[in-house]
Write an enzyme that holds these catalytic residues in place. Sequence first.
Site, mmCIF file in Angstrom:
data_model
loop_
_atom_site.group_PDB
_atom_site.id
_atom_site.type_symbol
_atom_site.label_atom_id
_atom_site.label_comp_id
_atom_site.label_asym_id
_atom_site.label_seq_id
_atom_site.Cartn_x
_atom_site.Cartn_y
_atom_site.Cartn_z
ATOM 1 N N HIS A 148 -1.318 0.215 -9.859
ATOM 2 C CA HIS A 148 -1.955 -0.757 -8.946
ATOM 3 C C HIS A 148 -2.417 -2.012 -9.719
ATOM 4 C CE1 HIS A 148 -4.207 -1.060 -4.862
ATOM 5 N NE2 HIS A 148 -3.872 -2.271 -5.300
ATOM 6 N N ARG B 115 0.837 -1.183 0.000
ATOM 7 C CA ARG B 115 0.000 0.000 0.000
ATOM 8 C C ARG B 115 0.874 1.236 0.000
ATOM 9 N NH1 ARG B 115 -3.285 -2.526 -1.737
ATOM 10 N NH2 ARG B 115 -5.418 -2.950 -1.086
ATOM 11 N N GLU C 8 -4.549 7.412 -4.967
ATOM 12 C CA GLU C 8 -4.651 6.710 -6.262
ATOM 13 C C GLU C 8 -5.841 7.239 -7.052
ATOM 14 O OE1 GLU C 8 -4.504 2.474 -5.649
ATOM 15 O OE2 GLU C 8 -2.453 2.575 -4.936
#
Length: 628
Positions: free
Chosen positions: A364, A316, A345
């Site tokens: 991601h 993360r 994000e």
Amino acid sequence: MASPASTAFTAPQLPAGRTSLFSPSVSSSYLASISFARSRFRAPLFGQALRLTLHPPMIYAFCDASRINRDLRTKAAAAAWGGEARPTILVSEKLGEAGLALLREFANVDCSYNLSLEELCGKISLCDALIVRSGTKVTREVFEAAKGRLKVVGRAGVGIDNVDLQAATENGCLVVNAPTANTVAAAEHGIALLTAMARNVAQADASMKAGKWQRNKYVGVSLVGKTLAVMGFGKVGSEVARRAKGLGMHVIAHDPYAPADRARAIGVELVSFDEAISTADFISLHMPLTPSTSKIFNDENFLKMKKGARIINVARGGVIDEDALLRALDNGTVSQAALDVFAEEPPPADSKLVQHERVTVTPHLGASTTEAQEGVAIEIAEAVVGALKGELAATAVNAPMVPSEVLSELAPYVILAEKLGRLAVQLVGGGSGIKGVKVVYKSSRSPDDLDTRILRAMVTKGIVEPISSLFVNLVNADYIAKQRGLRISEERVFHDGSPEIPLDSIQVHLANVESKFASAISDSGEIVVEGRVKDGIPHLISVGSFSVDVSLEGNLILCRQIDQPGMIGRVGNILGENNVNVSFMSVCRTAPRKQAIMAIGVDEKPHKEALRRIGEIAAIEEFVFLQI
Ligand SMILES: NC(=O)c1ccc[n+]([C@@H]2O[C@H](COP(=O)([O-])OP(=O)(O)OC[C@H]3O[C@@H](n4cnc5c(N)ncnc54)[C@H](O)[C@@H]3O)[C@@H](O)[C@H]2O)c1
Ligand SMILES: O=C(O)[C@H](O)COP(=O)(O)O
């Protein structure tokens, strides 16, 4: 407690097979049990018991009986479990087709992507479940906007840092995730970033596409013999470690909670945080984002790293202080970074980190393989559908996980526990307020062999729901008990019986309270009710110091009276005149012509006038009507 010695006899209309409703222990000289069980009683009751354990809506009752009971009154919800109007599941991010197909078999599925918070809040009160990936922030606002309808949030992946678990718990909403299906994909992506970074693959690719041929600029570093520190030795971390060993790397790991033997088994040494970051050439991050890991890679810790260390993050973004990383890159402490995840994000378009020459980035993508997405979609669809059906999901994040075999074994005791809580609280009088609740389990099993969490939760539910507007389920029972200052303790009493039967009885004690029915106060000064499951049906077997025997169905009248002939008939007549059906009756007396407790199960709620007339019968010293 009054002697359980009693004489048991049955009313003439008792149908064949009903005698088992009286346990042998009730048959002794001081307890006279009279059953007015009706012939139509057993079948529907058994049917109902079956529904309570097996039929989807009623299984859900373990988690959410009040809401379901409320819902069942409405046509829509009644049909929801029958097939007409089905539950609604909102899918707010792209989910694999196989998972969607599973969801559609059971529910109406609304796939609405890229919703703003306002749009999500606008829709959520129409949804029973929500399925998200990492891109949807399920905040307190969302739970509040759900107005109690949202029962399950499914996270199609591992990290649940985008779901406000506290708000979910407070709102009694179950959160489940799909923790295993993307492990390999994330580990493979970690290795892909490690190797790509070491050999400047992304930079060289971009350079060639820009028409250049820069062989000297993109000389890389070798992996073999280098030390890799895996930070977080869980599912992904250990798969990364396994693969890195195959590349000839020396692998160490830091994880305060991982068992050393699991690491040793794959040739990895667990070391301290400082040792890991100060000795590694490559540092790969695989811990969850929690308050204690937030920005754990900061200026102070970058300084402890070996000069020129390389960092990979597929965990993360928030575990790295991104400004500090930029400084470490610029001052040479960190020579390269490969990042799949970011604090925000998507990161801002002008992010210096994303633009940095020595940083390799992906949007991601750790879990984004065809195989992983298919697996995750199926894993989460099964978990959400199961949870909507009331099965306790094995991947529940904010509720105790009770294996399904334990749950089905405890099913009748779960109902008993809630009913005892409900009875006990209705016996409280005098505004004393409830503080201490003790639940006593009599069992021949060892404590390790009996999971009582669901029973405790259901006692809490039984106590709290009649006196508040809150709905209580397994998810929020402990939270609500704490909020209300209820201390719930549990005690185990060994019962010399067959371990095949999980519990002999459950007692609920309320300490330091007055009772509106003085006979409910036991010798210890507490309100005590005790119940047992007989033939799958919950029964009340004692109140205060008196033994009774009454099936906990419908409602209950408890009377304390002077034992004398004709009492049953007089009370029965009043109820009959009021068209109130008696389902069960038992009388327990301390001695002939002394005090007796009469427990009468009734299907309907008697009219006030009928209750007044019962209270006026001279021999009746006190009585109480209880809704079960
Ligand atoms: N990039 C992606 O697409 C992607 C895909 C899957 C998982 N993830 C993320 O990867 C992380 C790991 O996933 P997982 O499935 O292996 O989870 P996991 O729960 O199996 O492993 C996490 C490990 O971190 C350890 N840990 C907790 N606090 C720690 C600390 N302070 N220091 C060191 N270790 C600590 C835990 O003990 C546990 O062993 C999660 O953050 C998850 O969200 C990302
Ligand atoms: O925690 C996870 O499972 C990963 O970060 C995957 O997230 P995603 O479902 O948004 O790809």
